[in-house]
Design an enzyme around this catalytic site. Structure first.
Site, PDB file in Angstrom:
ATOM      1  N   ASP A  48     161.301  69.073 -33.378  1.00 56.11           N
ATOM      2  CA  ASP A  48     160.267  69.598 -32.851  1.00 56.11           C
ATOM      3  C   ASP A  48     159.289  70.728 -32.654  1.00 56.11           C
ATOM      4  O   ASP A  48     158.561  71.180 -32.398  1.00 56.11           O
ATOM      5  CB  ASP A  48     160.217  68.983 -30.604  1.00 56.11           C
ATOM      6  CG  ASP A  48     158.847  68.866 -30.007  1.00 56.11           C
ATOM      7  OD1 ASP A  48     157.946  68.196 -29.846  1.00 56.11           O
ATOM      8  OD2 ASP A  48     159.391  69.547 -29.684  1.00 56.11           O
ATOM      9  N   LEU A  49     160.699  71.378 -32.680  1.00 56.83           N
ATOM     10  CA  LEU A  49     159.942  73.306 -32.958  1.00 56.83           C
ATOM     11  C   LEU A  49     159.322  72.758 -33.612  1.00 56.83           C
ATOM     12  O   LEU A  49     158.030  74.221 -33.722  1.00 56.83           O
ATOM     13  CB  LEU A  49     161.129  74.261 -32.731  1.00 56.83           C
ATOM     14  CG  LEU A  49     160.831  75.511 -32.430  1.00 56.83           C
ATOM     15  CD1 LEU A  49     160.033  75.601 -31.634  1.00 56.83           C
ATOM     16  CD2 LEU A  49     162.567  76.163 -32.702  1.00 56.83           C
ATOM     17  N   THR A  50     159.560  73.409 -35.073  1.00 56.50           N
ATOM     18  CA  THR A  50     158.555  72.297 -35.944  1.00 56.50           C
ATOM     19  C   THR A  50     157.418  72.200 -36.037  1.00 56.50           C
ATOM     20  O   THR A  50     156.494  73.328 -36.371  1.00 56.50           O
ATOM     21  CB  THR A  50     159.642  72.336 -37.178  1.00 56.50           C
ATOM     22  OG1 THR A  50     160.695  72.586 -37.329  1.00 56.50           O
ATOM     23  CG2 THR A  50     158.746  72.540 -38.647  1.00 56.50           C
ATOM     24  N   HIS A  58     165.115  85.342 -22.030  1.00 54.06           N
ATOM     25  CA  HIS A  58     163.881  85.427 -21.594  1.00 54.06           C
ATOM     26  C   HIS A  58     163.884  86.403 -20.194  1.00 54.06           C
ATOM     27  O   HIS A  58     162.891  87.456 -20.446  1.00 54.06           O
ATOM     28  CB  HIS A  58     162.815  84.226 -21.035  1.00 54.06           C
ATOM     29  CG  HIS A  58     163.053  83.279 -22.479  1.00 54.06           C
ATOM     30  ND1 HIS A  58     162.660  83.214 -23.625  1.00 54.06           N
ATOM     31  CD2 HIS A  58     162.941  81.848 -21.947  1.00 54.06           C
ATOM     32  CE1 HIS A  58     162.679  82.316 -24.252  1.00 54.06           C
ATOM     33  NE2 HIS A  58     163.012  80.927 -23.840  1.00 54.06           N
ATOM     34  N   ALA A  89     163.158  70.543 -40.282  1.00 53.54           N
ATOM     35  CA  ALA A  89     161.684  71.250 -40.268  1.00 53.54           C
ATOM     36  C   ALA A  89     161.493  69.487 -39.897  1.00 53.54           C
ATOM     37  O   ALA A  89     160.249  69.375 -39.753  1.00 53.54           O
ATOM     38  CB  ALA A  89     161.663  70.674 -42.285  1.00 53.54           C
ATOM     39  N   SER A  90     162.154  68.298 -39.738  1.00 52.15           N
ATOM     40  CA  SER A  90     161.028  67.649 -39.433  1.00 52.15           C
ATOM     41  C   SER A  90     162.017  67.327 -37.413  1.00 52.15           C
ATOM     42  O   SER A  90     161.315  66.453 -36.923  1.00 52.15           O
ATOM     43  CB  SER A  90     162.399  66.476 -39.496  1.00 52.15           C
ATOM     44  OG  SER A  90     163.747  66.415 -39.465  1.00 52.15           O
ATOM     45  N   LYS A 145     162.411  74.368 -12.606  1.00 55.04           N
ATOM     46  CA  LYS A 145     161.590  73.510 -13.369  1.00 55.04           C
ATOM     47  C   LYS A 145     161.578  72.503 -12.137  1.00 55.04           C
ATOM     48  O   LYS A 145     161.466  72.364 -10.903  1.00 55.04           O
ATOM     49  CB  LYS A 145     162.440  72.450 -14.162  1.00 55.04           C
ATOM     50  CG  LYS A 145     162.634  73.184 -15.626  1.00 55.04           C
ATOM     51  CD  LYS A 145     164.158  72.717 -16.467  1.00 55.04           C
ATOM     52  CE  LYS A 145     164.236  72.985 -17.579  1.00 55.04           C
ATOM     53  NZ  LYS A 145     163.434  73.832 -19.027  1.00 55.04           N
TER      54      LYS A 145
END
Length: 518
Positions: free
Chosen positions: A32-34, A262, A29-30, A362
């Protein structure tokens, strides 16, 4: 999805079903994705009333925080994602948000989480329905599920009344052996119907619309085969480099990061046979059949099927862009690919001798994810007059997934004037212009589907293992060759361009070109 029909049987209105009562727990929860994706996605569902008032959210992570500190993070993430947020709505959302601190590998944190969930279930009347979203480093997936099971937070087989479902982020393993081992570990405490292996690309509207375009429009499906299609292109380009993610990316590489999940999913949607119905298992059955029909790579002649590249510095056009080997925490001898171009052959009746060309990279010229279906040229052009020889461009159907979500059909038409001159015209559908705020973000769509128990847009165990079975021999072969051989097979390209020259020659030797930049 609820559809109201008129007298002729056409859809008059199409309303997304809201979920029932549910608790939602985020591990990581801390992270970057969250912050960037998950919290804004759940708030979007809450604001649109697609999840009810009988709802709570609990974050779990190692970071020391209390409920108030976490709520400040939630409010900041939502405000950063949306410009038009009603503060009253945010306050209503964040009062349902709670936090538990704990070590992912130790039981005591899970027991505190269990007590917090029980309290929230009583306060918000969620009928003990629970979704757990694991957004942590991959090495923690199995330990987290094991402790969820041993502490009784989830029970194997609980998929209805009440349900307990677990969303697992990618990457799902590093190779075939790793994915099989991870599946085995998860299935000790969960049944397959409780596991939602997420691929956020599949939540994008343009991606979901591939099946609708193919199977709901009579004029597409009869021509969707080797008789009319010349080849398929799938491009996934990123402007950014690896940033501060070297610890993840350098041992992973772009083939693992993009192709195995993907891009193979996109190819399967384009190439699969029509399912009997749109139920989750029937759709996923056809995806797996397509993947199994892909011809294995010939490792003795791999460079005719796969080109690897790595970005160098930006040169004169972008002097500030560093080479990959100059990025923080990347070794100056690293042979990790940041670009690949690939040709797949599919051994079935529909796609006989129709190549699928895939490229991803990239530090390319711009952000672009696109599927292009290139049809065969008209076999005879009646518009060739006198000494003038016209060669009409082939028809193309383009699904643009990023940065815009749009679909365009490229046709030949006459240029105004007396002469018989042809030009390509595009008939376009821009999703945001057409549907505006009605569009959900990819994570919103997928989180809601999990709450509804719809696995159509999620990976199934056999598909994950089939995809790794295709790629793992290529990865194993790369690991066995010498550093000098890797350097010889790794093509450098300037950051900010469109990849290495070898990537362009790769498709040009077949008489084709990449459809990328306008």
């Amino acid at each position: 999805m609820k559809i109201t029909m008129n007298e002729t049987g056409n859809a008059r209105s199409c309303e997304i079903t809201s979920s029932g009562p549910c608790g939602y727990v985020i591990f990581g929860a801390s992270g970057d994705l969250t912050r960037r994706k998950l919290l804004p996605a759940v708030f979007s569902l809450f604001r649109a009333k697609k999840i009810p008032g009988a709802f709570f959210l609990i974050g779990f992570a190692r970071t020391q925080m209390d409920d108030d500190s976490f709520r400040k993070r939630v409010a900041a993430a939502v405000n950063a994602a949306y410009d038009d947020v009603d503060q009253v709505k945010i306050n209503d959302f964040i009062r349902r948000c709670f936090y538990v601190n704990g070590d992912y590998t130790k039981k005591d944190g899970y027991l505190r989480l269990k007590a917090k969930i029980k309290k929230c279930e009583g306060q918000f009347a969620t009928d003990k329905n629970l979704v757990v979203h694991i957004a942590t480093p991959p090495s923690l997936y199995a330990p987290i599920v094991t402790l969820l099971g041993t502490t009784g937070l989830v029970q194997r087989g609980c998929d209805t009344s009440p349900f307990q479902r677990v969303i697992v982020e990618k990457p799902f393993g590093r190779d075939l052996a790793g994915s099989m081992r991870l599946n085995k570990e998860l299935l000790v405490h969960l049944c397959e119907h409780q596991i939602y292996r997420i691929d956020h690309y599949l939540g994008k509207e343009t991606v979901q619309n591939i099946l609708l375009f193919r199977f709901a429009n009579q004029f597409f499906e009869p021509s969707w085969n080797h008789q009319y299609i010349d080849h398929i292109q799938i491009t996934a380009a990123e402007e950014i480099g690896i940033g501060h993610r070297a610890g993840y990316f350098d041992p992973t590489g772009l083939l693992r990061d993009m192709f195995q999940n993907h891009m193979l999913q996109l190819a399967a949607l384009v190439g699969m046979e029509p399912p009997v119905d749109l139920s989750a298992d029937r759709v996923r059955d056809e995806k797996v059949r397509f993947m199994k029909a892909i011809r294995p790579f010939d490792l003795e002649d791999i460079q005719t099927q796969l080109i690897r590249g790595q970005y160098g510095n930006g040169g004169h056009n972008a002097p500030s862009l560093k080479a990959y080997r100059e990025e923080a925490d990347v070794a100056d001898t690293s042979c990790t690919e940041t670009y690949f171009a690939m040709k797949l052959q599919v051994d079935n009746v529909r796609w006989q001798n129709v190549p699928f060309y895939l490229q991803a990279g990239k530090r390319l010229a711009k952000k672009l994810t696109r599927i292009t279906v290139i049809f065969k040229k008209v076999p005879y052009c009646m518009f060739n007059t006198g000494r003038s020889v016209l060669s009409p461009a082939p028809n193309m159907l383009i699904f643009e997934i990023q940065p815009q979500q749009e679909i365009s059909l490229h046709l030949q038409a006459k240029v105004p004037g007396a002469k018989m001159c042809l030009t390509s015209l595009a008939m376009e559908l821009d999703y945001r212009k057409t549907f505006g705020s009605k569009m959900d973000e990819d994570y919103s769509t997928l989180i809601l589907d999990c709450m509804l128990g719809d696995q159509t847009l999620f990976w199934r165990k056999d598909a994950v293992e089939t995809s790794w079975a295709l790629l793992s021999p290529v990865l194993d072969h790369w690991d066995t060759i010498s550093q000098q051989q890797k350097n010889n097979m790794l093509h450098s390209y300037p950051a900010g361009g469109w990849g290495p020259e070898a990537g362009h020659r790769f498709i040009e030797k077949d008489g084709r070109v990449w459809i990328i930049a306008e």
